[in-house]
Design an enzyme around this catalytic site. Structure first.
Site, PDB file in Angstrom:
ATOM      1  N   GLY A 102       0.860  -1.189   0.000  1.00 18.67           N
ATOM      2  CA  GLY A 102       0.000   0.000   0.000  1.00 18.67           C
ATOM      3  C   GLY A 102       0.894   1.237   0.000  1.00 18.67           C
ATOM      4  O   GLY A 102       2.069   1.182  -0.386  1.00 18.67           O
ATOM      5  N   ARG A 103       0.329   2.347   0.477  1.00 16.91           N
ATOM      6  CA  ARG A 103       1.081   3.608   0.432  1.00 16.91           C
ATOM      7  C   ARG A 103       2.386   3.531   1.209  1.00 16.91           C
ATOM      8  O   ARG A 103       3.427   4.019   0.755  1.00 16.91           O
ATOM      9  CB  ARG A 103       0.205   4.741   0.983  1.00 16.91           C
ATOM     10  CG  ARG A 103      -0.893   5.144   0.022  1.00 16.91           C
ATOM     11  CD  ARG A 103      -1.948   5.944   0.740  1.00 16.91           C
ATOM     12  NE  ARG A 103      -2.720   5.068   1.616  1.00 16.91           N
ATOM     13  CZ  ARG A 103      -4.034   5.119   1.766  1.00 16.91           C
ATOM     14  NH1 ARG A 103      -4.717   6.019   1.123  1.00 16.91           N
ATOM     15  NH2 ARG A 103      -4.673   4.292   2.570  1.00 16.91           N
ATOM     16  N   ILE A 104       2.342   2.904   2.400  1.00 18.32           N
ATOM     17  CA  ILE A 104       3.567   2.846   3.221  1.00 18.32           C
ATOM     18  C   ILE A 104       4.584   1.898   2.577  1.00 18.32           C
ATOM     19  O   ILE A 104       5.779   2.215   2.501  1.00 18.32           O
ATOM     20  CB  ILE A 104       3.232   2.437   4.678  1.00 18.32           C
ATOM     21  CG1 ILE A 104       2.314   3.488   5.311  1.00 18.32           C
ATOM     22  CG2 ILE A 104       4.508   2.276   5.506  1.00 18.32           C
ATOM     23  CD1 ILE A 104       1.734   3.105   6.677  1.00 18.32           C
TER      24      ILE A 104
ATOM     25  N   ARG B  90       1.109  -4.814  12.225  1.00 19.93           N
ATOM     26  CA  ARG B  90       0.233  -5.019  13.377  1.00 19.93           C
ATOM     27  C   ARG B  90       0.666  -6.291  14.078  1.00 19.93           C
ATOM     28  O   ARG B  90       1.141  -7.232  13.429  1.00 19.93           O
ATOM     29  CB  ARG B  90      -1.224  -5.219  12.936  1.00 19.93           C
ATOM     30  CG  ARG B  90      -2.034  -3.944  12.792  1.00 19.93           C
ATOM     31  CD  ARG B  90      -2.369  -3.327  14.157  1.00 19.93           C
ATOM     32  NE  ARG B  90      -3.116  -2.098  14.007  1.00 19.93           N
ATOM     33  CZ  ARG B  90      -2.591  -0.898  13.780  1.00 19.93           C
ATOM     34  NH1 ARG B  90      -1.290  -0.749  13.672  1.00 19.93           N
ATOM     35  NH2 ARG B  90      -3.356   0.167  13.683  1.00 19.93           N
TER      36      ARG B  90
ATOM     37  N   GLU C 186      -0.126  -6.765  22.486  1.00 23.71           N
ATOM     38  CA  GLU C 186       0.558  -5.599  23.042  1.00 23.71           C
ATOM     39  C   GLU C 186      -0.395  -4.796  23.936  1.00 23.71           C
ATOM     40  O   GLU C 186      -1.596  -4.830  23.710  1.00 23.71           O
ATOM     41  CB  GLU C 186       1.137  -4.726  21.918  1.00 23.71           C
ATOM     42  CG  GLU C 186       0.116  -4.109  21.009  1.00 23.71           C
ATOM     43  CD  GLU C 186       0.737  -3.372  19.820  1.00 23.71           C
ATOM     44  OE1 GLU C 186       1.562  -3.948  19.097  1.00 23.71           O
ATOM     45  OE2 GLU C 186       0.356  -2.206  19.621  1.00 23.71           O
TER      46      GLU C 186
ATOM     47  N   HIS D  94       5.442   0.239  19.422  1.00 23.94           N
ATOM     48  CA  HIS D  94       4.427   0.724  18.467  1.00 23.94           C
ATOM     49  C   HIS D  94       4.568   2.237  18.241  1.00 23.94           C
ATOM     50  O   HIS D  94       3.637   3.009  18.520  1.00 23.94           O
ATOM     51  CB  HIS D  94       3.018   0.366  18.958  1.00 23.94           C
ATOM     52  CG  HIS D  94       1.999   0.326  17.859  1.00 23.94           C
ATOM     53  ND1 HIS D  94       0.947  -0.549  17.838  1.00 23.94           N
ATOM     54  CD2 HIS D  94       1.877   1.059  16.716  1.00 23.94           C
ATOM     55  CE1 HIS D  94       0.206  -0.343  16.762  1.00 23.94           C
ATOM     56  NE2 HIS D  94       0.760   0.640  16.058  1.00 23.94           N
ATOM     57  N   ILE D  95       5.717   2.633  17.730  1.00 26.74           N
ATOM     58  CA  ILE D  95       6.006   4.067  17.584  1.00 26.74           C
ATOM     59  C   ILE D  95       6.320   4.470  16.141  1.00 26.74           C
ATOM     60  O   ILE D  95       6.862   5.550  15.905  1.00 26.74           O
ATOM     61  CB  ILE D  95       7.195   4.500  18.484  1.00 26.74           C
ATOM     62  CG1 ILE D  95       8.455   3.668  18.178  1.00 26.74           C
ATOM     63  CG2 ILE D  95       6.822   4.413  19.963  1.00 26.74           C
ATOM     64  CD1 ILE D  95       9.734   4.246  18.795  1.00 26.74           C
TER      65      ILE D  95
ATOM     66  N   ARG E 247      -1.858  -8.433  -2.089  1.00 29.60           N
ATOM     67  CA  ARG E 247      -3.089  -9.081  -2.564  1.00 29.60           C
ATOM     68  C   ARG E 247      -3.323  -8.743  -4.033  1.00 29.60           C
ATOM     69  O   ARG E 247      -3.607  -9.597  -4.842  1.00 29.60           O
ATOM     70  CB  ARG E 247      -4.263  -8.572  -1.730  1.00 29.60           C
ATOM     71  CG  ARG E 247      -5.181  -9.634  -1.285  1.00 29.60           C
ATOM     72  CD  ARG E 247      -6.204  -9.120  -0.353  1.00 29.60           C
ATOM     73  NE  ARG E 247      -6.128  -7.658  -0.197  1.00 29.60           N
ATOM     74  CZ  ARG E 247      -6.974  -6.940   0.511  1.00 29.60           C
ATOM     75  NH1 ARG E 247      -7.956  -7.530   1.126  1.00 29.60           N
ATOM     76  NH2 ARG E 247      -6.849  -5.632   0.630  1.00 29.60           N
TER      77      ARG E 247
ATOM     78  N   ILE F 175       6.316  -3.668  11.024  1.00 26.41           N
ATOM     79  CA  ILE F 175       5.773  -2.364  11.454  1.00 26.41           C
ATOM     80  C   ILE F 175       4.269  -2.330  11.166  1.00 26.41           C
ATOM     81  O   ILE F 175       3.672  -1.249  11.142  1.00 26.41           O
ATOM     82  CB  ILE F 175       6.477  -1.164  10.762  1.00 26.41           C
ATOM     83  CG1 ILE F 175       6.389  -1.277   9.234  1.00 26.41           C
ATOM     84  CG2 ILE F 175       7.907  -1.027  11.224  1.00 26.41           C
ATOM     85  CD1 ILE F 175       6.755   0.021   8.514  1.00 26.41           C
TER      86      ILE F 175
HETATM   87  C1  DGY Z   1      -1.597   3.328  12.800  1.00 25.33           C
HETATM   88  O1  DGY Z   1      -1.855   4.487  12.465  1.00 25.33           O
HETATM   89  O2  DGY Z   1      -2.331   2.390  12.521  1.00 25.33           O
HETATM   90  C2  DGY Z   1      -0.355   3.118  13.576  1.00 25.33           C
HETATM   91  O3  DGY Z   1      -0.043   1.779  13.694  1.00 25.33           O
HETATM   92  C3  DGY Z   1      -0.497   3.742  14.949  1.00 25.33           C
HETATM   93  O4  DGY Z   1      -1.353   2.936  15.693  1.00 25.33           O
END
Ligand code: DGY
Length: 335
Positions: free
Chosen positions: A160-162, A244, A273, A291-292, A183, A242
């Site tokens: 996706g975008r990230i 979930r 978490e 989760h930062i 996908r 990064i």
């Molecule tokens: C999101 O925006 O989903 C990041 O994981 C922060 O929770």
């Protein structure tokens, strides 16, 4: 004679930037969790019962049971891009809109993906712990030798975008070969722009020197990486998550790290978490962060402001900015 105008009521479930709370209160009657307490489900329900909207943080389970007990509720606006806390079908059925906060965090999160990749491959935190423990008494030629990042092969699962922002950093900044699995395959122009090649998940796991997970969480993506997938990876490979918690089987990963079946992992997210599995904590070849990935002041503020834009957009103007389940939604009317 003055006419009393009732303003929509909003619940902010966690502490938030003062300027965000201020902007909300220009339009709404706001109840905030300024103390940032961990509300139980019952506490959340109690406070949400008389609210028209909620600014949520990706943590609160919004499901049929909650919606039935909060008859005024019309919108839940996550300040996160992830929205696996929403049961979108139940929300659509109940006439409640869900919104998330995409785009504003893309580049910051991609930066962090690279920070975690670099720290993991180059053993940054492991070597720092060694130094802080007073164990550095002399230089040795192979001390904390890590894996090459530049020129290596990065496998991105979830484009996706990230994922695309990570691919650009990898290809243009680090001269990496980028393979990806998603996908849906990207169109040719976007693949060329990201210099990324589509491969099967199996091929990606077998060929990548570093595997980065950026896939949203769903029933289908649960344990995208488990025992079988870890077995396909190179023994020299690193795994970065990064996305979930739950995308990786943390117990299987801890075993693979302990037995050095893969070299190292960098994890920003965890199953269950904020608890972290003790087997992961026991491994030295894993970099752990709480989760930062999107946590810069500017980005977190922009995420919160987008949630506010959605609340104002929907409750004041009838037009949310980034709706998730607007199609076919028959909106609840005021109670
Ligand atoms: C999101 O925006 O989903 C990041 O994981 C922060 O929770």
């Amino acid at each position: 004679m003055s006419i009393a105008v009732t303003r929509p009521r909003i619940l902010v479930t966690r502490a938030i930037f003062p300027e965000v709370a201020e902007r909300l209160s220009e339009h709404f009657d706001v109840e905030s969790n300024a103390a940032d307490d961990d509300w139980s489900r019952d506490e959340l329900l109690r406070r949400l019962q008389d609210k028209d909207g909620a600014l949520t943080f990706g943590l609160e389970r919004i499901d049929a049971d909650l919606l039935a007990r909060c008859p005024r509720l019309k919108i839940c606006a996550n300040m996160t891009v992830g929205y696996n806390n929403f049961d979108l079908d139940a929300m659509r059925t109940a006439g409640v809109l869900g919104t998330n906060a995409p785009d504003v965090l893309t580049e910051t999160t991609a930066d962090f993906g690279f920070a975690l990749l670099m720290a993991t491959a180059r053993r940054v935190t492991e070597s720092e712990h060694f130094l802080r423990a007073g164990k550095w008494t002399r230089w040795q030629y192979e001390m904390f030798s890590g894996a090459e990042v530049h020129g290596s092969t990065l496998g991105i699962i979830g484009m996706g975008r990230i994922g695309q922002a990570i691919a650009r950093r990898a290809a243009f900044g680090f001269g990496m070969q980028v393979v990806y699995h998603n996908r849906n395959r990207l169109d040719a122009a976007l693949e060329a722009e990201c210099r990324a090649t589509y491969v099967s998940k199996q091929e990606l796991l077998k060929t990548a020197d570093h595997v980065m997970l950026v896939v949203p969480y769903s029933k289908e993506s649960h344990h995208t990486i488990g025992v079988a997938e870890l077995a396909l990876m190179k023994p020299t490979a690193t795994l970065i998550n990064i996305a979930r918690g739950g995308i990786v089987d943390d117990v299987a990963l801890a075993a693979a790290l302990r037995d050095q079946r893969i070299a190292a992992a960098g994890l920003d997210v965890f199953e269950g978490e904020p608890k972290v599995h003790p087997d992961l904590l026991a491994c030295s070849n894993v970099v752990l962060t709480p989760h930062i990935a999107s946590a810069t002041v500017g980005t977190r503020r922009a995420m919160a402001m987008l949630a506010v834009d959605n609340l104002i957009g929907y409750l004041v103007h009838g037009k949310p900015v980034t709706p998730l389940n607007a199609a076919g939604l028959v909106a609840r009317t005021a109670v």
